[in-house]
Design an enzyme around this catalytic site. Structure first.
Site, PDB file in Angstrom:
ATOM      1  CG  HIS A  41      10.898  -2.118   4.380  1.00 43.02           C
ATOM      2  ND1 HIS A  41       9.544  -1.887   4.409  1.00 43.02           N
ATOM      3  CD2 HIS A  41      11.103  -3.369   4.849  1.00 43.02           C
ATOM      4  CE1 HIS A  41       8.951  -2.966   4.890  1.00 43.02           C
ATOM      5  NE2 HIS A  41       9.872  -3.876   5.160  1.00 43.02           N
ATOM      6  CB  ILE A  42      12.094   3.082  -0.050  1.00 40.04           C
ATOM      7  CG1 ILE A  42      11.602   2.312  -1.282  1.00 40.04           C
ATOM      8  CG2 ILE A  42      12.787   4.378  -0.446  1.00 40.04           C
ATOM      9  CD1 ILE A  42      10.450   2.975  -2.020  1.00 40.04           C
ATOM     10  CB  SER A  43      12.482   4.713   4.830  1.00 42.41           C
ATOM     11  OG  SER A  43      11.540   3.855   5.445  1.00 42.41           O
TER      12      SER A  43
ATOM     13  N   PRO B  33       0.795  -1.226   0.000  1.00 37.42           N
ATOM     14  CG  PRO B  33      -0.006  -0.990   2.176  1.00 37.42           C
ATOM     15  CD  PRO B  33       0.644  -1.971   1.250  1.00 37.42           C
ATOM     16  CG  ASN B  34      -0.297   4.346   1.371  1.00 37.95           C
ATOM     17  OD1 ASN B  34      -1.278   4.857   0.836  1.00 37.95           O
ATOM     18  ND2 ASN B  34      -0.333   3.855   2.592  1.00 37.95           N
TER      19      ASN B  34
ATOM     20  CE1 TYR C  63       8.736   5.203   2.678  1.00 39.54           C
ATOM     21  CE2 TYR C  63       7.335   7.111   2.997  1.00 39.54           C
ATOM     22  CZ  TYR C  63       7.751   5.861   3.376  1.00 39.54           C
ATOM     23  OH  TYR C  63       7.186   5.260   4.461  1.00 39.54           O
TER      24      TYR C  63
ATOM     25  NE  ARG D  74       9.904   6.184   8.372  1.00 41.58           N
ATOM     26  CZ  ARG D  74       8.911   5.967   7.538  1.00 41.58           C
ATOM     27  NH1 ARG D  74       8.972   4.987   6.658  1.00 41.58           N
ATOM     28  NH2 ARG D  74       7.834   6.724   7.567  1.00 41.58           N
TER      29      ARG D  74
ATOM     30  CG  HIS E 199       5.459  -2.175   9.766  1.00 34.27           C
ATOM     31  ND1 HIS E 199       6.777  -2.470  10.008  1.00 34.27           N
ATOM     32  CD2 HIS E 199       5.456  -1.234   8.790  1.00 34.27           C
ATOM     33  CE1 HIS E 199       7.543  -1.722   9.226  1.00 34.27           C
ATOM     34  NE2 HIS E 199       6.763  -0.976   8.476  1.00 34.27           N
TER      35      HIS E 199
ATOM     36  NE  ARG F 125       2.931   7.380   2.734  1.00 25.76           N
ATOM     37  CZ  ARG F 125       3.606   6.295   3.100  1.00 25.76           C
ATOM     38  NH1 ARG F 125       4.189   5.547   2.196  1.00 25.76           N
ATOM     39  NH2 ARG F 125       3.675   5.952   4.359  1.00 25.76           N
TER      40      ARG F 125
ATOM     41  CD  GLU G  46      10.285  -7.259   5.153  1.00 20.17           C
ATOM     42  OE1 GLU G  46       9.545  -6.414   5.670  1.00 20.17           O
ATOM     43  OE2 GLU G  46      10.725  -8.243   5.775  1.00 20.17           O
TER      44      GLU G  46
ATOM     45  CG  ASN H 167       8.390  -1.824  -0.226  1.00 18.19           C
ATOM     46  OD1 ASN H 167       7.834  -1.869   0.859  1.00 18.19           O
ATOM     47  ND2 ASN H 167       9.028  -0.747  -0.656  1.00 18.19           N
TER      48      ASN H 167
ATOM     49  NE  ARG I 219       6.684   4.364   9.712  1.00 17.65           N
ATOM     50  CZ  ARG I 219       5.651   4.329   8.878  1.00 17.65           C
ATOM     51  NH1 ARG I 219       5.488   3.303   8.080  1.00 17.65           N
ATOM     52  NH2 ARG I 219       4.790   5.334   8.849  1.00 17.65           N
TER      53      ARG I 219
ATOM     54  CB  ALA J  67       1.648   0.014   6.172  1.00 14.39           C
TER      55      ALA J  67
ATOM     56  CG  ASP K  32      -0.049 -17.200   8.336  1.00 17.36           C
ATOM     57  OD1 ASP K  32       1.009 -17.323   8.989  1.00 17.36           O
ATOM     58  OD2 ASP K  32      -1.172 -17.103   8.864  1.00 17.36           O
TER      59      ASP K  32
END
Length: 151
Positions: A102-104, A12-13, A25, A109, A82, A20, A100, A76, A113, A79, A89
């Site tokens: 994550h950009i940040s 998402p996002n 990001y 943070r 988390h 954003r 996995e 990625n 997170r 959210a 699963d």
């Protein structure tokens, strides 16, 4: 020879990349990320299936679809990493290598997170390297596939 398929799944996002929180990001868009992945895949001689969704159930379904069609998953989860035990699963059920991204740097943070459920299913986690993390994940996944093929 058929090139191995790596699913590159985004949660998402991420469709809002570039708009954003650019201080977190950056200004790179999701279309730019897809082009980075396409270029990396060409260089690595692998195929990719690049997707993004805001829906948890859709992301879970995409992971499940990978079981008989992909050699690995770069994800990625945003959210959902988390919050989503369902996504964890699904990643465990497909029995594929997972990386996995994550950009940040999630560890610099907010406390919530710092933990991701998805990392429990991942062979590795790349965070904090910006969108470069996707190309690094594709390289690592390709290496894992080649190592598996050599066995």
């Amino acid at each position: 020879m058929v090139r191995p398929l790596i699913a590159v799944l985004n949660g998402p996002n991420l469709n809002m990349l570039g708009l954003r929180q650019p201080d977190v990001y950056g200004r790179t868009t999701l279309d730019d990320v897809e082009q980075i992945c396409i270029q990396a895949a060409e260089r690595l001689d692998v195929a990719i299936d690049f997707r993004q969704t805001n829906g948890e159930g859709e992301l879970v379904s995409w992971v499940q679809e990978c079981r008989n069609r992909a050699r690995g998953i770069v994800i990625n989860p945003a959210a959902y990493g988390h919050t989503s035990i369902a996504l964890l699963d699904a990643l465990l059920a497909v029995d594929l290598p997972v990386i996995e991204v994550h950009i940040s740097n999630i560890h610099r943070r907010e406390d919530f997170r710092h933990h991701t459920y998805c990392s429990r299913a991942a062979a590795g986690v790349i965070c904090g390297l910006g969108v470069r993390g996707y190309a690094l994940a594709l390289q690592a996944m390709t290496d894992m596939i080649l190592d598996e093929d050599d066995r």
